[in-house]
Design a protein around this motif. Sequence first.
Motif, PDB file in Angstrom:
ATOM      1  N   ARG A  64       0.819  -1.225   0.000  1.00  0.00           N
ATOM      2  CA  ARG A  64       0.000   0.000   0.000  1.00  0.00           C
ATOM      3  C   ARG A  64       0.850   1.271   0.000  1.00  0.00           C
ATOM      4  NH1 ARG A  64      -5.340  -1.294   1.172  1.00  0.00           N
ATOM      5  NH2 ARG A  64      -5.649  -3.455   1.836  1.00  0.00           N
ATOM      6  N   LYS A  65       2.161   1.139  -0.161  1.00  0.00           N
ATOM      7  CA  LYS A  65       3.068   2.285  -0.233  1.00  0.00           C
ATOM      8  C   LYS A  65       2.998   3.157   1.018  1.00  0.00           C
ATOM      9  CE  LYS A  65       2.811   2.402  -5.281  1.00  0.00           C
ATOM     10  NZ  LYS A  65       2.545   3.218  -6.491  1.00  0.00           N
ATOM     11  N   LEU A  66       2.765   2.531   2.144  1.00  0.00           N
ATOM     12  CA  LEU A  66       2.613   3.267   3.403  1.00  0.00           C
ATOM     13  C   LEU A  66       3.968   3.705   3.950  1.00  0.00           C
ATOM     14  CD1 LEU A  66       0.032   0.887   5.108  1.00  0.00           C
ATOM     15  CD2 LEU A  66      -0.459   3.096   4.047  1.00  0.00           C
ATOM     16  N   ARG A  67       4.030   4.922   4.461  1.00  0.00           N
ATOM     17  CA  ARG A  67       5.216   5.421   5.149  1.00  0.00           C
ATOM     18  C   ARG A  67       5.018   5.427   6.662  1.00  0.00           C
ATOM     19  NH1 ARG A  67       8.775   7.880   1.627  1.00  0.00           N
ATOM     20  NH2 ARG A  67       7.954   8.333  -0.448  1.00  0.00           N
ATOM     21  N   ASP A  68       3.752   5.558   7.077  1.00  0.00           N
ATOM     22  CA  ASP A  68       3.422   5.599   8.502  1.00  0.00           C
ATOM     23  C   ASP A  68       2.457   4.473   8.830  1.00  0.00           C
ATOM     24  OD1 ASP A  68       4.894   8.042   9.047  1.00  0.00           O
ATOM     25  OD2 ASP A  68       3.311   9.068   7.920  1.00  0.00           O
ATOM     26  N   TYR A  69       2.571   3.987  10.045  1.00  0.00           N
ATOM     27  CA  TYR A  69       1.699   2.914  10.506  1.00  0.00           C
ATOM     28  C   TYR A  69       0.262   3.434  10.632  1.00  0.00           C
ATOM     29  CZ  TYR A  69      -0.254  -0.619  13.621  1.00  0.00           C
ATOM     30  OH  TYR A  69      -1.053  -1.581  14.189  1.00  0.00           O
ATOM     31  N   PRO A  70      -0.710   2.758   9.987  1.00  0.00           N
ATOM     32  CA  PRO A  70      -2.070   3.291   9.935  1.00  0.00           C
ATOM     33  C   PRO A  70      -3.012   2.790  11.026  1.00  0.00           C
ATOM     34  CG  PRO A  70      -1.901   1.453   8.433  1.00  0.00           C
ATOM     35  CD  PRO A  70      -0.563   1.574   9.095  1.00  0.00           C
ATOM     36  N   GLY A  71      -2.529   1.927  11.924  1.00  0.00           N
ATOM     37  CA  GLY A  71      -3.458   1.261  12.832  1.00  0.00           C
ATOM     38  C   GLY A  71      -3.557   1.847  14.215  1.00  0.00           C
TER      39      GLY A  71
ATOM     40  N   THR B  76      -2.881  -9.509  17.609  1.00  0.00           N
ATOM     41  CA  THR B  76      -2.447  -9.959  16.289  1.00  0.00           C
ATOM     42  C   THR B  76      -1.409 -11.077  16.403  1.00  0.00           C
ATOM     43  OG1 THR B  76      -2.820  -7.754  15.372  1.00  0.00           O
ATOM     44  CG2 THR B  76      -1.382  -9.229  14.114  1.00  0.00           C
ATOM     45  N   THR B  77      -1.598 -12.149  15.627  1.00  0.00           N
ATOM     46  CA  THR B  77      -0.640 -13.262  15.617  1.00  0.00           C
ATOM     47  C   THR B  77       0.177 -13.298  14.332  1.00  0.00           C
ATOM     48  OG1 THR B  77      -2.311 -14.764  14.686  1.00  0.00           O
ATOM     49  CG2 THR B  77      -2.099 -14.687  17.095  1.00  0.00           C
ATOM     50  N   GLN B  78      -0.360 -12.719  13.250  1.00  0.00           N
ATOM     51  CA  GLN B  78       0.367 -12.680  11.985  1.00  0.00           C
ATOM     52  C   GLN B  78       0.236 -11.280  11.391  1.00  0.00           C
ATOM     53  OE1 GLN B  78      -0.849 -15.778   9.318  1.00  0.00           O
ATOM     54  NE2 GLN B  78      -0.304 -17.424  10.727  1.00  0.00           N
ATOM     55  N   ALA B  79       1.362 -10.711  10.987  1.00  0.00           N
ATOM     56  CA  ALA B  79       1.352  -9.355  10.441  1.00  0.00           C
ATOM     57  C   ALA B  79       2.164  -9.302   9.151  1.00  0.00           C
ATOM     58  CB  ALA B  79       1.920  -8.360  11.456  1.00  0.00           C
ATOM     59  N   ASP B  80       1.531  -8.821   8.090  1.00  0.00           N
ATOM     60  CA  ASP B  80       2.200  -8.660   6.801  1.00  0.00           C
ATOM     61  C   ASP B  80       2.245  -7.172   6.454  1.00  0.00           C
ATOM     62  OD1 ASP B  80       3.185  -8.699   4.270  1.00  0.00           O
ATOM     63  OD2 ASP B  80       1.792 -10.180   3.479  1.00  0.00           O
ATOM     64  N   LEU B  81       3.424  -6.576   6.586  1.00  0.00           N
ATOM     65  CA  LEU B  81       3.635  -5.164   6.272  1.00  0.00           C
ATOM     66  C   LEU B  81       4.537  -5.015   5.052  1.00  0.00           C
ATOM     67  CD1 LEU B  81       2.783  -5.263   9.344  1.00  0.00           C
ATOM     68  CD2 LEU B  81       4.125  -3.212   9.654  1.00  0.00           C
ATOM     69  N   SER B  82       4.615  -6.051   4.249  1.00  0.00           N
ATOM     70  CA  SER B  82       5.547  -6.060   3.127  1.00  0.00           C
ATOM     71  C   SER B  82       5.149  -5.075   2.036  1.00  0.00           C
ATOM     72  CB  SER B  82       5.620  -7.476   2.532  1.00  0.00           C
ATOM     73  OG  SER B  82       4.359  -7.871   2.016  1.00  0.00           O
ATOM     74  N   LYS B  83       6.139  -4.753   1.200  1.00  0.00           N
ATOM     75  CA  LYS B  83       5.916  -3.917   0.010  1.00  0.00           C
ATOM     76  C   LYS B  83       5.309  -2.568   0.378  1.00  0.00           C
ATOM     77  CE  LYS B  83       6.446  -3.823  -4.479  1.00  0.00           C
ATOM     78  NZ  LYS B  83       7.762  -3.959  -5.118  1.00  0.00           N
ATOM     79  N   ASN B  84       5.910  -1.914   1.363  1.00  0.00           N
ATOM     80  CA  ASN B  84       5.510  -0.551   1.720  1.00  0.00           C
ATOM     81  C   ASN B  84       6.770   0.326   1.730  1.00  0.00           C
ATOM     82  OD1 ASN B  84       2.535  -0.378   2.333  1.00  0.00           O
ATOM     83  ND2 ASN B  84       3.063  -2.168   3.587  1.00  0.00           N
TER      84      ASN B  84
ATOM     85  N   PHE C 175       8.039   1.769   4.816  1.00  0.00           N
ATOM     86  CA  PHE C 175       8.396   2.007   6.211  1.00  0.00           C
ATOM     87  C   PHE C 175       9.913   2.154   6.334  1.00  0.00           C
ATOM     88  CE2 PHE C 175       4.403  -0.519   6.817  1.00  0.00           C
ATOM     89  CZ  PHE C 175       3.669   0.497   7.400  1.00  0.00           C
ATOM     90  N   CYS C 176      10.340   3.190   7.030  1.00  0.00           N
ATOM     91  CA  CYS C 176      11.760   3.405   7.294  1.00  0.00           C
ATOM     92  C   CYS C 176      12.191   2.735   8.593  1.00  0.00           C
ATOM     93  CB  CYS C 176      12.075   4.895   7.352  1.00  0.00           C
ATOM     94  SG  CYS C 176      11.857   5.725   5.769  1.00  0.00           S
TER      95      CYS C 176
ATOM     96  N   GLU D 242       4.467   0.281  17.270  1.00  0.00           N
ATOM     97  CA  GLU D 242       3.190  -0.330  17.676  1.00  0.00           C
ATOM     98  C   GLU D 242       3.192  -1.836  17.422  1.00  0.00           C
ATOM     99  OE1 GLU D 242       2.757   3.923  16.810  1.00  0.00           O
ATOM    100  OE2 GLU D 242       3.545   2.218  15.654  1.00  0.00           O
ATOM    101  N   VAL D 243       3.878  -2.271  16.365  1.00  0.00           N
ATOM    102  CA  VAL D 243       3.932  -3.700  16.046  1.00  0.00           C
ATOM    103  C   VAL D 243       4.759  -4.458  17.085  1.00  0.00           C
ATOM    104  CG1 VAL D 243       4.719  -5.382  14.333  1.00  0.00           C
ATOM    105  CG2 VAL D 243       3.587  -3.278  13.586  1.00  0.00           C
ATOM    106  N   CYS D 244       5.733  -3.790  17.662  1.00  0.00           N
ATOM    107  CA  CYS D 244       6.631  -4.436  18.624  1.00  0.00           C
ATOM    108  C   CYS D 244       5.981  -4.679  19.980  1.00  0.00           C
ATOM    109  CB  CYS D 244       7.897  -3.606  18.793  1.00  0.00           C
ATOM    110  SG  CYS D 244       8.926  -3.555  17.308  1.00  0.00           S
ATOM    111  N   ILE D 245       4.714  -4.292  20.142  1.00  0.00           N
ATOM    112  CA  ILE D 245       4.002  -4.610  21.392  1.00  0.00           C
ATOM    113  C   ILE D 245       2.914  -5.649  21.155  1.00  0.00           C
ATOM    114  CG2 ILE D 245       4.479  -2.363  22.413  1.00  0.00           C
ATOM    115  CD1 ILE D 245       1.607  -1.538  21.749  1.00  0.00           C
ATOM    116  N   PHE D 246       2.900  -6.256  19.951  1.00  0.00           N
ATOM    117  CA  PHE D 246       1.944  -7.334  19.677  1.00  0.00           C
ATOM    118  C   PHE D 246       2.491  -8.611  20.320  1.00  0.00           C
ATOM    119  CE2 PHE D 246       0.472  -5.344  15.371  1.00  0.00           C
ATOM    120  CZ  PHE D 246      -0.084  -4.287  16.070  1.00  0.00           C
TER     121      PHE D 246
END
Length: 461
Positions: free
Chosen positions: A63-70, A78-86, A88-89, A94-98
């Motif tokens: 989705r070409k995201l630069r910032d986390y949208p959630g 969350t048990t599975q997270a796919d943030l590929s193909k964006n 992110f720098c 926020e993901v590191c507390i899942f």
Amino acid sequence: MKMAASQGAVGPAVALQSHHYPNVAHWNPGVMHQQQHPLHTARSLERALEDAVCSGMLNISGRKLRDYPGLNYDLTDTTQADLSKNRFCEIPPEVCIFAPLESLNLYHNCIKVVPEAIINLQMLTYLNISRNQLSVLPKFLFSLPLKVLVVSNNKLLSIPEEIGKAKDLMELDISCNEIQVLPAQMGKLLALRELNIRRNCLQVLPDELSDLPLIRLDFSCNKITEIPISYRKLKQLQHIILDNNPMQSPPAQICLKGKIHIFKYLNLQACHLDKKTDSLDLPSLGKRCLPQQLTDRYLQPCLSFSCLCPFVTFSRGNRQDLSSTEPSFTMRRKMEHLREEMEQIRLLQQNLESRLKVLLPDDVGAALMDGVVLCHLANHIRPRSVASIHVPSPAVPKLSMAKCRRNVENFLDACKKLGVPQDKLCLPHHILEERGLVKVGVTVQALLDLPSSKPNQLSTM
């Protein structure tokens, strides 16, 4: 010097993710190239986040995201997270507390650093951070219970010695970097089955890797001139890929002939070094126990102590000695038959471990007796093939024979429904009484050879 088929158009990181974690969606070029209306895109992103709250599976890939949208959603389960193909720098904090997160896909972003906060993810077993801009792998990364780590196509110059702490790691892909030396501590990765070090700047393979239970080793496209003689001990190795190296030992013409000839060469070199041209690293059982034909210097590496012991036991049980009056050709036939059985049992163990990402004990028969592993395999091939599996619990660590039999019968019924031919099916007592592991191996192989149908979720062991 070409030793294996090319990997095709799909990148190795994507292929690994698709094969081992099919439930983690990955970038689909055909879908992502479609033009989408901005409002539709925003709505579909909102829908993806809403679905993640309910399902525990976050997919915001491509989705070409630069910032986390959630930020406005509670995704802590969350048990599975796919943030590929964006774009992110960094790995979103926020993901590191899942805390329950088991699978994290960060393929193809712009990440330069792995934050220390990632150590909060103490359930994480799969991490794909390939095709980013990492120059360093932090030491704390290896305190996670990772089974699969993919960090290909980055800018890594080295691997930290702390990698030896990753005791659960079964697959490691560090291909397409700028690594010059592998640390000796990699020899401590005693669960490692697949190692991809393709396209780096390596000149030497460390001897310590010979202690690993590797099934697949890819060190193609490096500057390696020699395979260490100690690698003859890699008895479980099925695939070795070494094209595009300036090989001198073994010579290129031997490498081109494949794995068997490479191992013959290594064994012969070992014999020359030890001045024992007829031993080939076999245990000292005494010359009287081995017919001359079995000490031939081109003996396959797999014919070792594990194969010889059962045969010696068999002979003692019949009050016969290998050097007795029995014709040598009969002894050779028995030994060859025993070797083939041991090889088939070893293949059965490797098939189960590589598909289910588990480690089985040396006594494979005992591990399969209750039918639990086999039922999970059937559900891995096609979800819900076995609707109900009886599993041990802390309170009742061992299943009753009745429950074991139900598991075994459910597995065999699932094999029939999935299309395993009748002549390839073993019988319940082959599993329950450990009396036919070779036949069980035939059934498992036939199950794995069925036309692939993408499983939705790996069964929880």
